[in-house]
Design a protein around this motif. Structure first.
Motif, PDB file in Angstrom:
ATOM      1  N   MET A  22       0.831  -1.198   0.000  1.00 27.44           N
ATOM      2  CA  MET A  22       0.000   0.000   0.000  1.00 27.44           C
ATOM      3  C   MET A  22       0.871   1.256   0.000  1.00 27.44           C
ATOM      4  SD  MET A  22      -3.109   0.771  -0.133  1.00 27.44           S
ATOM      5  CE  MET A  22      -4.255   2.073   0.188  1.00 27.44           C
ATOM      6  N   ALA A  23       1.923   1.264   0.788  1.00 26.86           N
ATOM      7  CA  ALA A  23       2.827   2.416   0.825  1.00 26.86           C
ATOM      8  C   ALA A  23       3.500   2.612  -0.533  1.00 26.86           C
ATOM      9  CB  ALA A  23       3.874   2.229   1.919  1.00 26.86           C
ATOM     10  N   GLN A  24       3.905   1.519  -1.144  1.00 26.73           N
ATOM     11  CA  GLN A  24       4.534   1.580  -2.459  1.00 26.73           C
ATOM     12  C   GLN A  24       3.529   2.110  -3.492  1.00 26.73           C
ATOM     13  OE1 GLN A  24       5.731  -2.278  -3.818  1.00 26.73           O
ATOM     14  NE2 GLN A  24       7.092  -1.452  -5.399  1.00 26.73           N
ATOM     15  N   TYR A  25       2.304   1.603  -3.470  1.00 25.27           N
ATOM     16  CA  TYR A  25       1.266   2.046  -4.400  1.00 25.27           C
ATOM     17  C   TYR A  25       0.970   3.536  -4.222  1.00 25.27           C
ATOM     18  CZ  TYR A  25      -3.330   3.052  -6.208  1.00 25.27           C
ATOM     19  OH  TYR A  25      -4.378   3.659  -6.853  1.00 25.27           O
ATOM     20  N   GLN A  26       0.823   3.979  -2.970  1.00 24.36           N
ATOM     21  CA  GLN A  26       0.504   5.382  -2.723  1.00 24.36           C
ATOM     22  C   GLN A  26       1.628   6.296  -3.191  1.00 24.36           C
ATOM     23  OE1 GLN A  26      -0.533   5.225   1.453  1.00 24.36           O
ATOM     24  NE2 GLN A  26      -2.723   5.215   0.966  1.00 24.36           N
ATOM     25  N   SER A  27       2.863   5.866  -3.014  1.00 21.28           N
ATOM     26  CA  SER A  27       3.999   6.649  -3.484  1.00 21.28           C
ATOM     27  C   SER A  27       3.969   6.794  -5.002  1.00 21.28           C
ATOM     28  CB  SER A  27       5.292   5.988  -3.024  1.00 21.28           C
ATOM     29  OG  SER A  27       6.397   6.643  -3.557  1.00 21.28           O
ATOM     30  N   GLN A  28       3.709   5.687  -5.698  1.00 25.43           N
ATOM     31  CA  GLN A  28       3.635   5.717  -7.157  1.00 25.43           C
ATOM     32  C   GLN A  28       2.455   6.562  -7.630  1.00 25.43           C
ATOM     33  OE1 GLN A  28       3.394   1.564  -8.096  1.00 25.43           O
ATOM     34  NE2 GLN A  28       5.600   1.231  -7.890  1.00 25.43           N
ATOM     35  N   ARG A  29       1.308   6.416  -6.976  1.00 28.76           N
ATOM     36  CA  ARG A  29       0.120   7.185  -7.360  1.00 28.76           C
ATOM     37  C   ARG A  29       0.345   8.673  -7.123  1.00 28.76           C
ATOM     38  NH1 ARG A  29      -5.314   6.249  -8.536  1.00 28.76           N
ATOM     39  NH2 ARG A  29      -6.679   7.967  -7.949  1.00 28.76           N
ATOM     40  N   ARG A  30       0.951   9.015  -5.999  1.00 27.70           N
ATOM     41  CA  ARG A  30       1.221  10.425  -5.686  1.00 27.70           C
ATOM     42  C   ARG A  30       2.095  11.044  -6.776  1.00 27.70           C
ATOM     43  NH1 ARG A  30       4.234   9.790  -1.518  1.00 27.70           N
ATOM     44  NH2 ARG A  30       2.499   9.378  -0.114  1.00 27.70           N
ATOM     45  N   ALA A  31       3.151  10.340  -7.162  1.00 24.45           N
ATOM     46  CA  ALA A  31       4.054  10.847  -8.193  1.00 24.45           C
ATOM     47  C   ALA A  31       3.322  11.013  -9.527  1.00 24.45           C
ATOM     48  CB  ALA A  31       5.248   9.910  -8.351  1.00 24.45           C
ATOM     49  N   ARG A  32       2.494  10.032  -9.872  1.00 18.25           N
ATOM     50  CA  ARG A  32       1.766  10.089 -11.146  1.00 18.25           C
ATOM     51  C   ARG A  32       0.764  11.236 -11.160  1.00 18.25           C
ATOM     52  NH1 ARG A  32      -3.064   7.920 -12.465  1.00 18.25           N
ATOM     53  NH2 ARG A  32      -3.045   6.566 -10.642  1.00 18.25           N
ATOM     54  N   VAL A  33       0.002  11.383 -10.085  1.00 19.57           N
ATOM     55  CA  VAL A  33      -1.018  12.433 -10.030  1.00 19.57           C
ATOM     56  C   VAL A  33      -0.376  13.816 -10.022  1.00 19.57           C
ATOM     57  CG1 VAL A  33      -2.830  13.419  -8.568  1.00 19.57           C
ATOM     58  CG2 VAL A  33      -2.780  10.967  -9.004  1.00 19.57           C
ATOM     59  N   ARG A  34       0.722  13.961  -9.291  1.00 19.66           N
ATOM     60  CA  ARG A  34       1.423  15.253  -9.293  1.00 19.66           C
ATOM     61  C   ARG A  34       1.956  15.581 -10.681  1.00 19.66           C
ATOM     62  NH1 ARG A  34       4.661  15.323  -3.530  1.00 19.66           N
ATOM     63  NH2 ARG A  34       2.821  15.790  -2.272  1.00 19.66           N
ATOM     64  N   ALA A  35       2.487  14.591 -11.376  1.00 20.73           N
ATOM     65  CA  ALA A  35       2.986  14.812 -12.732  1.00 20.73           C
ATOM     66  C   ALA A  35       1.848  15.210 -13.665  1.00 20.73           C
ATOM     67  CB  ALA A  35       3.696  13.562 -13.251  1.00 20.73           C
ATOM     68  N   GLU A  36       0.697  14.552 -13.520  1.00 24.62           N
ATOM     69  CA  GLU A  36      -0.465  14.903 -14.339  1.00 24.62           C
ATOM     70  C   GLU A  36      -0.924  16.324 -14.049  1.00 24.62           C
ATOM     71  OE1 GLU A  36      -3.355  11.903 -13.429  1.00 24.62           O
ATOM     72  OE2 GLU A  36      -2.317  10.363 -14.601  1.00 24.62           O
ATOM     73  N   GLN A  37      -0.929  16.721 -12.767  1.00 24.24           N
ATOM     74  CA  GLN A  37      -1.342  18.069 -12.385  1.00 24.24           C
ATOM     75  C   GLN A  37      -0.365  19.110 -12.931  1.00 24.24           C
ATOM     76  OE1 GLN A  37      -4.099  19.097 -11.032  1.00 24.24           O
ATOM     77  NE2 GLN A  37      -3.519  21.223 -10.780  1.00 24.24           N
ATOM     78  N   GLU A  38       0.920  18.840 -12.825  1.00 29.50           N
ATOM     79  CA  GLU A  38       1.914  19.771 -13.357  1.00 29.50           C
ATOM     80  C   GLU A  38       1.795  19.898 -14.869  1.00 29.50           C
ATOM     81  OE1 GLU A  38       5.668  18.362 -11.927  1.00 29.50           O
ATOM     82  OE2 GLU A  38       5.215  18.929  -9.851  1.00 29.50           O
ATOM     83  N   ALA A  39       1.539  18.793 -15.554  1.00 34.51           N
ATOM     84  CA  ALA A  39       1.363  18.836 -17.010  1.00 34.51           C
ATOM     85  C   ALA A  39       0.120  19.652 -17.365  1.00 34.51           C
ATOM     86  CB  ALA A  39       1.253  17.415 -17.567  1.00 34.51           C
ATOM     87  N   ALA A  40      -0.947  19.477 -16.607  1.00 33.60           N
ATOM     88  CA  ALA A  40      -2.168  20.248 -16.859  1.00 33.60           C
ATOM     89  C   ALA A  40      -1.937  21.733 -16.612  1.00 33.60           C
ATOM     90  CB  ALA A  40      -3.302  19.724 -15.979  1.00 33.60           C
ATOM     91  N   MET A  41      -1.144  22.058 -15.582  1.00 34.57           N
ATOM     92  CA  MET A  41      -0.831  23.462 -15.308  1.00 34.57           C
ATOM     93  C   MET A  41      -0.014  24.054 -16.466  1.00 34.57           C
ATOM     94  SD  MET A  41      -1.985  24.346 -12.190  1.00 34.57           S
ATOM     95  CE  MET A  41      -0.911  25.413 -11.287  1.00 34.57           C
ATOM     96  N   ARG A  42       0.952  23.295 -16.969  1.00 37.24           N
ATOM     97  CA  ARG A  42       1.772  23.776 -18.091  1.00 37.24           C
ATOM     98  C   ARG A  42       0.932  23.957 -19.347  1.00 37.24           C
ATOM     99  NH1 ARG A  42       5.426  20.089 -16.153  1.00 37.24           N
ATOM    100  NH2 ARG A  42       4.786  18.550 -17.702  1.00 37.24           N
TER     101      ARG A  42
END
Length: 121
Positions: free
Chosen positions: A60-80
């Motif tokens: 679960m910790a591994q999954y949440q870390s991966q999901r956090r990174a993916r969602v943040r990357a998606e948010q940053e891409a949307a902001m750009r």
């Protein structure tokens, strides 16, 4: 005794599906409780066997870390790209909802301030 792995309050359906799939891949037995009728409990995903809890928590910790990174990357891409949701886009797309929300906030603030106003005068 079963241990709660994930409280489903506020969890998106795709995230819950990912957690279920992760547990299935790891062959960790689990069960899920549904939300209550009155909204007191949001439901949850429980690990059945106590010996599987450390491995489930690690996954679960591994999954949440991966999901956090993916969602943040998606948010940053949307902001750009300029496609991220902002207050301005919400106001343009749903002006009635925004106005009603502001009215509700002003009403609630008025209710909170009412006792002070009545005691003062």
């Amino acid at each position: 005794m079963a241990k709660l792995l994930l409280n489903l309050r506020g969890v998106l359906e795709d995230e819950a599906d990912d957690v279920r799939a992760m547990l299935d891949r790891a062959r960790i037995e689990y069960y899920e409780t549904p939300p209550s009728i009155w909204g007191i409990s949001a439901g949850g995903i429980y690990v059945k066997d106590n010996s599987d809890v450390p491995e489930a928590k690690r996954l679960m910790a591994q999954y949440q870390s991966q999901r956090r990174a993916r969602v943040r990357a998606e948010q940053e891409a949307a902001m750009r790209d300029g496609t991220a949701e902002t207050f301005g886009t919400v106001l343009r797309n749903e002006p009635v909802r925004v106005v009603l929300t502001i009215i509700a906030i002003a009403f609630l603030l008025g209710l909170v301030a009412l006792p002070a106003v009545l005691l003062r005068g």
